[in-house]
Design a protein around this motif. Structure first.
Motif, short mmCIF file in Angstrom:
data_model
loop_
_atom_site.label_atom_id
_atom_site.label_comp_id
_atom_site.label_asym_id
_atom_site.label_seq_id
_atom_site.Cartn_x
_atom_site.Cartn_y
_atom_site.Cartn_z
N ASN A 89 129.71 89.08 -26.85
CA ASN A 89 128.68 88.16 -26.38
C ASN A 89 127.97 88.70 -25.15
O ASN A 89 126.74 88.57 -25.02
N TRP A 92 125.69 91.37 -26.37
CA TRP A 92 124.52 90.77 -27.04
C TRP A 92 123.51 90.26 -26.01
O TRP A 92 122.30 90.48 -26.16
N SER A 95 121.76 93.22 -24.40
CA SER A 95 120.84 93.83 -25.35
C SER A 95 119.59 92.99 -25.52
O SER A 95 118.46 93.51 -25.53
N ASN A 105 119.70 92.41 -32.31
CA ASN A 105 120.29 91.15 -31.87
C ASN A 105 121.08 90.49 -33.01
O ASN A 105 122.19 89.98 -32.79
N LEU A 108 124.33 92.42 -33.73
CA LEU A 108 125.35 92.20 -32.71
C LEU A 108 125.99 90.82 -32.83
O LEU A 108 127.14 90.63 -32.42
N LEU A 109 125.25 89.86 -33.38
CA LEU A 109 125.81 88.51 -33.54
C LEU A 109 126.89 88.46 -34.62
O LEU A 109 127.80 87.63 -34.55
N SER A 156 118.30 83.50 -36.02
CA SER A 156 117.86 84.89 -35.86
C SER A 156 117.30 85.45 -37.17
O SER A 156 116.44 86.34 -37.15
#
Length: 250
Positions: A89, A92, A95, A105, A108-109, A156
């Motif tokens: 987290n 993220w 970034s 993004n 990375l989630l 996202s």
């Protein structure tokens, strides 16, 4: 618990509070500002709804302090996945603030959600809430983090889709909305049928969907989208409350 893990949990807990403050000191751009710089998209909850991160960060900090000063088997079992989820987290957030690439993004989630779900699954196998405050912290933390990670992924996906197709946030708004609602519903189904019976997941999910509905009612003025979001959210929560959860992974 492995030596050093409690202190690492505490360090990550502190970093989660500090990372969002960097843009205030002139380093990077706030995630909220980037999200609306080309217009308000239909899937984006108003900023106040992201205050749930404050609740999650507080629970994470309490969990870390318990691990440092009064560790038990609970912290030992959940410490590793929550440590990596928290570290993910932080990465993220950095970034998103410094790079701001929508595809990165989203990528990375995914491990953040997987690790949160791993922790929720472990807690489910331990029996969930046992009436103690310590277990309540763990249940709320894993459930809210798992649910809000699902919301973050769902909102996202439309941004990535628009980037790949070349659309603006106000283009084909119904398509953007469904790109968010369908993943949210599918993730809710997967969590309830494969991971955990936690209702905290649905608290976070419902909070996120309420934000999307309010966004379209108040900010974009697209009342049809607000009504559809509300209906989908109510249906998903009704299904969970009426039929329960059947976690198949044993």
């Amino acid at each position: 618990m492995k030596s050093g893990t409690p202190l690492l949990l505490l360090a990550v807990a502190i970093l989660q509070w500090l990372a969002p403050l960097l843009p205030l000191s002139g380093h990077g751009r706030t995630i909220g500002a980037q999200a609306v710089e080309e217009g308000i998209p239909p899937e984006l909850p108003p900023g106040v709804f992201f205050s749930i991160w404050g609740v999650i960060f507080t629970l994470y900090l309490i969990f870390a302090l318990l691990a440092v000063f009064k560790a038990s088997f609970l912290e030992e079992r959940l410490g590793q996945p929550l440590l990596f989820a928290g570290a993910g987290n932080v990465i993220w957030m950095l970034s998103a603030q410094y790079i701001g690439n929508e595809i990165l993004n989203l990528i990375l989630l995914l491990p953040i959600a997987a690790l949160a779900w791993w922790a929720a699954r472990r807690l489910h196998r331990m029996g969930g809430w046992d009436g103690t405050a310590r277990r309540l912290v763990a249940c709320a933390l894993t459930g809210l983090l798992s649910g809000w990670a699902a919301v973050a992924i769902s909102i996202s996906i439309p941004r990535v889709a628009r980037l790949l197709i070349g659309l603006a946030p106000t283009d084909h708004v119904w398509i953007s909305l469904w790109f968010a609602l369908v993943p949210a519903a599918l993730l809710a189904w997967l969590f309830a049928t494969r991971i955990s019976r936690s209702l905290w997941f649905f608290v976070a999910l419902g909070w996120g969907l309420a934000g999307i509905a309010l966004n379209n009612w108040e900010r974009t003025g697209l009342h049809g989208l607000a009504v559809m979001t509300t209906l989908v959210g109510l249906y998903v929560i009704w299904r969970r409350l009426a039929y329960g959860a059947r976690t198949a992974l044993q």
